[in-house]
Design a protein around this motif. Structure first.
Motif, PDB file in Angstrom:
ATOM      1  N   ALA A 166       0.828  -1.208   0.000  1.00  0.00           N
ATOM      2  CA  ALA A 166       0.000   0.000   0.000  1.00  0.00           C
ATOM      3  C   ALA A 166       0.863   1.259   0.000  1.00  0.00           C
ATOM      4  O   ALA A 166       0.611   2.199  -0.760  1.00  0.00           O
ATOM      5  N   PHE A 167       1.913   1.268   0.842  1.00  0.00           N
ATOM      6  CA  PHE A 167       2.737   2.478   0.932  1.00  0.00           C
ATOM      7  C   PHE A 167       3.548   2.714  -0.336  1.00  0.00           C
ATOM      8  O   PHE A 167       3.740   3.867  -0.748  1.00  0.00           O
ATOM      9  N   LEU A 168       4.011   1.641  -0.975  1.00  0.00           N
ATOM     10  CA  LEU A 168       4.782   1.827  -2.202  1.00  0.00           C
ATOM     11  C   LEU A 168       3.907   2.370  -3.326  1.00  0.00           C
ATOM     12  O   LEU A 168       4.370   3.180  -4.137  1.00  0.00           O
ATOM     13  N   VAL A 169       2.651   1.953  -3.386  1.00  0.00           N
ATOM     14  CA  VAL A 169       1.731   2.522  -4.374  1.00  0.00           C
ATOM     15  C   VAL A 169       1.521   4.016  -4.094  1.00  0.00           C
ATOM     16  O   VAL A 169       1.561   4.852  -5.008  1.00  0.00           O
ATOM     17  N   ILE A 170       1.313   4.354  -2.817  1.00  0.00           N
ATOM     18  CA  ILE A 170       1.148   5.762  -2.434  1.00  0.00           C
ATOM     19  C   ILE A 170       2.410   6.552  -2.776  1.00  0.00           C
ATOM     20  O   ILE A 170       2.337   7.685  -3.278  1.00  0.00           O
ATOM     21  N   SER A 171       3.581   5.949  -2.551  1.00  0.00           N
ATOM     22  CA  SER A 171       4.844   6.624  -2.847  1.00  0.00           C
ATOM     23  C   SER A 171       4.982   6.917  -4.338  1.00  0.00           C
ATOM     24  O   SER A 171       5.391   8.013  -4.736  1.00  0.00           O
ATOM     25  N   VAL A 188      -6.295   0.682  -3.442  1.00  0.00           N
ATOM     26  CA  VAL A 188      -5.367   0.319  -2.363  1.00  0.00           C
ATOM     27  C   VAL A 188      -5.948  -0.806  -1.510  1.00  0.00           C
ATOM     28  O   VAL A 188      -5.257  -1.770  -1.172  1.00  0.00           O
ATOM     29  N   LEU A 189      -7.227  -0.708  -1.165  1.00  0.00           N
ATOM     30  CA  LEU A 189      -7.855  -1.758  -0.361  1.00  0.00           C
ATOM     31  C   LEU A 189      -7.944  -3.069  -1.138  1.00  0.00           C
ATOM     32  O   LEU A 189      -7.791  -4.151  -0.564  1.00  0.00           O
ATOM     33  N   THR A 190      -8.179  -2.986  -2.445  1.00  0.00           N
ATOM     34  CA  THR A 190      -8.198  -4.197  -3.274  1.00  0.00           C
ATOM     35  C   THR A 190      -6.821  -4.827  -3.345  1.00  0.00           C
ATOM     36  O   THR A 190      -6.675  -6.059  -3.280  1.00  0.00           O
ATOM     37  N   ILE A 191      -5.795  -3.994  -3.474  1.00  0.00           N
ATOM     38  CA  ILE A 191      -4.408  -4.486  -3.512  1.00  0.00           C
ATOM     39  C   ILE A 191      -4.063  -5.203  -2.213  1.00  0.00           C
ATOM     40  O   ILE A 191      -3.409  -6.249  -2.214  1.00  0.00           O
ATOM     41  N   ILE A 192      -4.505  -4.638  -1.081  1.00  0.00           N
ATOM     42  CA  ILE A 192      -4.278  -5.281   0.212  1.00  0.00           C
ATOM     43  C   ILE A 192      -4.884  -6.680   0.222  1.00  0.00           C
ATOM     44  O   ILE A 192      -4.277  -7.641   0.704  1.00  0.00           O
ATOM     45  N   GLY A 193      -6.080  -6.798  -0.344  1.00  0.00           N
ATOM     46  CA  GLY A 193      -6.732  -8.103  -0.395  1.00  0.00           C
ATOM     47  C   GLY A 193      -5.966  -9.107  -1.228  1.00  0.00           C
ATOM     48  O   GLY A 193      -5.759 -10.255  -0.807  1.00  0.00           O
ATOM     49  N   TYR A 194      -5.510  -8.693  -2.414  1.00  0.00           N
ATOM     50  CA  TYR A 194      -4.745  -9.599  -3.269  1.00  0.00           C
ATOM     51  C   TYR A 194      -3.402  -9.966  -2.634  1.00  0.00           C
ATOM     52  O   TYR A 194      -2.969 -11.118  -2.688  1.00  0.00           O
ATOM     53  N   SER A 195      -2.741  -8.978  -2.041  1.00  0.00           N
ATOM     54  CA  SER A 195      -1.451  -9.234  -1.400  1.00  0.00           C
ATOM     55  C   SER A 195      -1.605 -10.244  -0.264  1.00  0.00           C
ATOM     56  O   SER A 195      -0.818 -11.185  -0.140  1.00  0.00           O
ATOM     57  N   LEU A 196      -2.634 -10.042   0.558  1.00  0.00           N
ATOM     58  CA  LEU A 196      -2.857 -10.952   1.680  1.00  0.00           C
ATOM     59  C   LEU A 196      -3.191 -12.357   1.183  1.00  0.00           C
ATOM     60  O   LEU A 196      -2.722 -13.357   1.743  1.00  0.00           O
ATOM     61  N   ILE A 267       0.218  -1.156 -10.515  1.00  0.00           N
ATOM     62  CA  ILE A 267       1.409  -0.912  -9.689  1.00  0.00           C
ATOM     63  C   ILE A 267       1.361  -1.783  -8.434  1.00  0.00           C
ATOM     64  O   ILE A 267       2.354  -2.414  -8.051  1.00  0.00           O
ATOM     65  N   GLY A 268       0.209  -1.822  -7.784  1.00  0.00           N
ATOM     66  CA  GLY A 268       0.067  -2.609  -6.561  1.00  0.00           C
ATOM     67  C   GLY A 268       0.232  -4.099  -6.799  1.00  0.00           C
ATOM     68  O   GLY A 268       0.836  -4.806  -5.984  1.00  0.00           O
ATOM     69  N   LEU A 269      -0.283  -4.604  -7.923  1.00  0.00           N
ATOM     70  CA  LEU A 269      -0.126  -6.024  -8.246  1.00  0.00           C
ATOM     71  C   LEU A 269       1.334  -6.374  -8.476  1.00  0.00           C
ATOM     72  O   LEU A 269       1.801  -7.452  -8.087  1.00  0.00           O
TER      73      LEU A 269
END
Length: 303
Positions: A166-171, A188-196, A267-269
């Protein structure tokens, strides 16, 4: 198609840690100096979306808008040949809105249609605060769930990995001054879900392999981690590539309103694809190696 992923992922992780640290530091500096490029969703003001009947450039529109002298800077951007957006830092009054529409249709495009979105300072701050709360509450819930389902070391490693993504996407959005709107928070919340999800798949395989492996030293645990990642690598990459391709075509062919969402997802993926492998799993290994060995119970002797 299945591949043989026989690599020392734990050893390779130091390069990815270095890359993540560099991007994180750059992001912190960018956020401290420039902050985020908030859209009108998070920043008070008025955003005027204009549907054009003929192509216009920013250079053609700017002198006309400047003549209105509304007392604040106007940020003009072309979404496409048919659409243009003008953002004002202050909230436009009804009189100013009418003046803008009349001037634009008279001097630039008589067939233009307008959509005005206004956010006052109170709502903007509330949206920003709620977005932060959403991420923090999601992280807390994940810590509780993973701790119950696995153990606290898995929980810490998974939350570090998802916050890393999440922070790297924000960065990246801060460094390149990309616009942050409500769809960005959704991304960002969707990325958190995929990452987890990817992280939990690897952790579940580590836990299963730990049950049947003979652990004599730290090297044995590292071997288990490498083996577990290898066994789940094809599944993880197939999942990420499927979603990435869909987001890529949404970014290229989708409407302007979801473009930043699609970009943030891509980016998040990309960050999430390696954080589960090179951040979360090696971090769990570090925490596991710090665990004190259980004291051996003395065997009973018979008289």
């Amino acid at each position: 198609m299945r591949f043989n992923w026989n690599y020392d992922f734990v050893k390779l992780s130091k390069y990815f840690y270095t890359f993540s640290i560099v991007v994180t530091i750059a992001g912190i500096i960018s956020l401290a100096v420039f902050g985020l490029n908030y859209s009108v969703d998070f920043r008070s003001g008025s955003n005027v979306d204009i549907t054009l009947t003929k192509p216009l450039t920013e250079q053609q529109v700017k002198p006309v808008i400047d003549k209105l002298d509304f007392g604040d800077a106007a940020d003009i951007s072309n979404g496409s040949a048919e659409r243009m957006s003008i953002r004002f830092e202050n909230v436009l009054t009804d009189t100013q809105e009418n003046q803008l529409k009349q001037t634009f249709t008279k001097e630039l495009d008589s067939g233009a249609s307008f959509e005005v979105n206004t956010v006052d300072p109170t709502i903007a701050k509330e949206l920003e605060r709620n977005a932060i709360y959403a991420v923090l509450l999601a992280s807390l819930g994940i810590i509780i769930y993973v701790t119950i389902r696995f153990e606290w070391r898995f929980a810490v490693a998974s939350v570090v990995a998802l916050l890393h993504d999440a922070f790297l996407v924000i960065s990246i959005f801060s460094i390149f001054r990309l616009e942050v709107d409500l769809t960005f928070i959704t991304a960002v919340l969707t990325i958190i879900g995929y990452s987890l999800n990817d992280t939990i798949v690897i952790f579940d395989r580590i836990r299963e392999n730990m049950r049947f492996a003979k652990q004599k030293n730290r090297g044995d645990v590292a071997t288990i981690v490498n083996k577990s990642i290898s066994q789940t690598m094809t599944r993880s990459l197939n999942t990420v590539l499927t979603v990435f391709i869909a987001c890529l075509f949404l970014f290229i062919l989708g409407s302007e309103s979801i473009r930043m969402f699609s970009l943030a997802m891509m980016i998040g993926l990309a960050f999430g694809a390696y954080s589960s492998i090179f951040i979360a799993s090696p971090l769990w290994l570090v925490l596991k190696n710090k665990q004190k060995p259980k004291a051996k119970t003395p065997s009973k002797t018979t008289a």
